[in-house]
Design a protein around this motif. Structure first.
Motif, PDB file in Angstrom:
ATOM      1  N   LEU A 112      -1.670   4.935 -12.341  1.00  0.00           N
ATOM      2  CA  LEU A 112      -1.154   6.236 -11.921  1.00  0.00           C
ATOM      3  C   LEU A 112      -1.777   7.321 -12.785  1.00  0.00           C
ATOM      4  CD1 LEU A 112       2.677   5.451 -11.616  1.00  0.00           C
ATOM      5  CD2 LEU A 112       1.027   5.634  -9.762  1.00  0.00           C
ATOM      6  N   THR A 113      -1.669   8.561 -12.323  1.00  0.00           N
ATOM      7  CA  THR A 113      -2.128   9.665 -13.166  1.00  0.00           C
ATOM      8  C   THR A 113      -1.161   9.803 -14.341  1.00  0.00           C
ATOM      9  OG1 THR A 113      -0.829  11.367 -12.049  1.00  0.00           O
ATOM     10  CG2 THR A 113      -3.027  10.888 -11.143  1.00  0.00           C
ATOM     11  N   ARG A 115       0.417  12.369 -15.330  1.00  0.00           N
ATOM     12  CA  ARG A 115       1.599  13.143 -14.934  1.00  0.00           C
ATOM     13  C   ARG A 115       2.597  12.261 -14.176  1.00  0.00           C
ATOM     14  NH1 ARG A 115       2.307  18.724 -14.286  1.00  0.00           N
ATOM     15  NH2 ARG A 115       4.153  19.210 -13.096  1.00  0.00           N
ATOM     16  N   GLN A 116       2.090  11.470 -13.228  1.00  0.00           N
ATOM     17  CA  GLN A 116       2.971  10.589 -12.456  1.00  0.00           C
ATOM     18  C   GLN A 116       3.653   9.585 -13.385  1.00  0.00           C
ATOM     19  OE1 GLN A 116       0.012   9.088  -9.718  1.00  0.00           O
ATOM     20  NE2 GLN A 116       0.830  10.318  -8.038  1.00  0.00           N
ATOM     21  N   ARG A 117       2.877   9.002 -14.271  1.00  0.00           N
ATOM     22  CA  ARG A 117       3.411   8.005 -15.201  1.00  0.00           C
ATOM     23  C   ARG A 117       4.475   8.631 -16.101  1.00  0.00           C
ATOM     24  NH1 ARG A 117      -1.216   6.229 -16.629  1.00  0.00           N
ATOM     25  NH2 ARG A 117      -1.536   7.676 -18.329  1.00  0.00           N
ATOM     26  N   THR A 147       7.065  14.853  -7.396  1.00  0.00           N
ATOM     27  CA  THR A 147       6.177  13.989  -8.185  1.00  0.00           C
ATOM     28  C   THR A 147       6.761  12.588  -8.294  1.00  0.00           C
ATOM     29  OG1 THR A 147       5.416  15.904  -9.451  1.00  0.00           O
ATOM     30  CG2 THR A 147       4.982  13.736 -10.396  1.00  0.00           C
ATOM     31  N   THR A 148       8.071  12.484  -8.467  1.00  0.00           N
ATOM     32  CA  THR A 148       8.726  11.175  -8.527  1.00  0.00           C
ATOM     33  C   THR A 148       8.538  10.435  -7.211  1.00  0.00           C
ATOM     34  OG1 THR A 148      10.387  12.007 -10.087  1.00  0.00           O
ATOM     35  CG2 THR A 148      10.920   9.982  -8.899  1.00  0.00           C
ATOM     36  N   ARG A 150       6.206  10.866  -4.854  1.00  0.00           N
ATOM     37  CA  ARG A 150       4.806  10.470  -4.675  1.00  0.00           C
ATOM     38  C   ARG A 150       4.406   9.358  -5.650  1.00  0.00           C
ATOM     39  NH1 ARG A 150       4.140  16.046  -4.009  1.00  0.00           N
ATOM     40  NH2 ARG A 150       3.406  16.254  -6.144  1.00  0.00           N
ATOM     41  N   SER A 151       4.925   9.415  -6.856  1.00  0.00           N
ATOM     42  CA  SER A 151       4.594   8.396  -7.860  1.00  0.00           C
ATOM     43  C   SER A 151       5.136   7.034  -7.459  1.00  0.00           C
ATOM     44  CB  SER A 151       5.155   8.792  -9.223  1.00  0.00           C
ATOM     45  OG  SER A 151       4.667  10.041  -9.612  1.00  0.00           O
ATOM     46  N   ARG A 154       3.069   5.684  -4.611  1.00  0.00           N
ATOM     47  CA  ARG A 154       1.786   5.183  -5.121  1.00  0.00           C
ATOM     48  C   ARG A 154       1.979   3.868  -5.866  1.00  0.00           C
ATOM     49  NH1 ARG A 154      -3.313   4.284  -4.639  1.00  0.00           N
ATOM     50  NH2 ARG A 154      -4.538   4.555  -6.512  1.00  0.00           N
TER      51      ARG A 154
END
Length: 183
Positions: A112-113, A115-117, A147-148, A150-151, A154
């Motif tokens: 993950l990116t 930010r996502q992590r 973001t949560t 989408r994370s 993903r």
């Protein structure tokens, strides 16, 4: 720093460094060396202000979060991992044990990116409410929610073998059989 403060700092590091390192490993995507650097820098910053800190663990965790945010904003290119042989196609790892589950999760998190992590670690590992995550990251609650979402999507895409773990989606009942109503 006087002798009493030094001893207090040493006790804190001895007692809490393992838990803080776990958080740093998650924030750094499983890169233990980067996590150790992250924690060491946070402890150095905390040592300089040790006598003025009321809640040391919260203070050090805040430093960890902010340093990680600074790292992802630097836009460093991610190093490519090379392996001797390509992975076998269609082979899913066995996640029956807790160790295997942690490895699968750590690998997926590392993809993950940053930010996502970071959002996922703060929300689910640190169990912070969305408003607190938004405050720490300096963004809106809506940004944390999106973001949560989408994370997690993903993460499910990267590690479909994790689908069997965690909360199950609620099944809606579509039972339309007649119900007797009495006055």
């Amino acid at each position: 720093m006087d002798a009493e403060a030094q001893e207090s700092f040493r006790e804190f590091v001895a007692g809490r460094s393992t838990a803080l390192l776990r958080t740093a490993v998650l924030l750094s995507g499983g890169d233990r060396h980067a996590a150790e650097d992250l924690l060491q820098n946070a402890l150095v910053k905390a040592a300089g202000r040790w006598q003025r800190i009321d809640e040391p663990e919260a203070y050090v965790r805040q430093i960890l979060y902010r340093q990680q945010i600074s790292r992802w904003r630097l836009k460093w290119r991610r190093r490519e991992v090379t392996v001797a042989e390509p992975p076998e196609a269609g082979h899913a790892p066995d996640v029956s044990g807790a160790a295997e589950l942690r490895l699968v999760l750590r690998t997926a998190l590392s993809r993950l990116t940053a930010r996502q992590r970071t959002v996922l670690v703060l929300r689910y590992f640190e169990d912070l409410p969305e408003a607190e995550v938004a405050r720490i990251l300096g963004c809106s609650v809506g940004t944390v929610r999106s973001t949560t979402h989408r994370s997690l999507a993903r993460l499910r895409q990267l590690a479909p073998e994790l689908a069997g773990f965690g909360p199950r989606p609620r099944q809606r009942s579509h039972d339309f059989s007649p119900v007797e109503v009495r006055p």
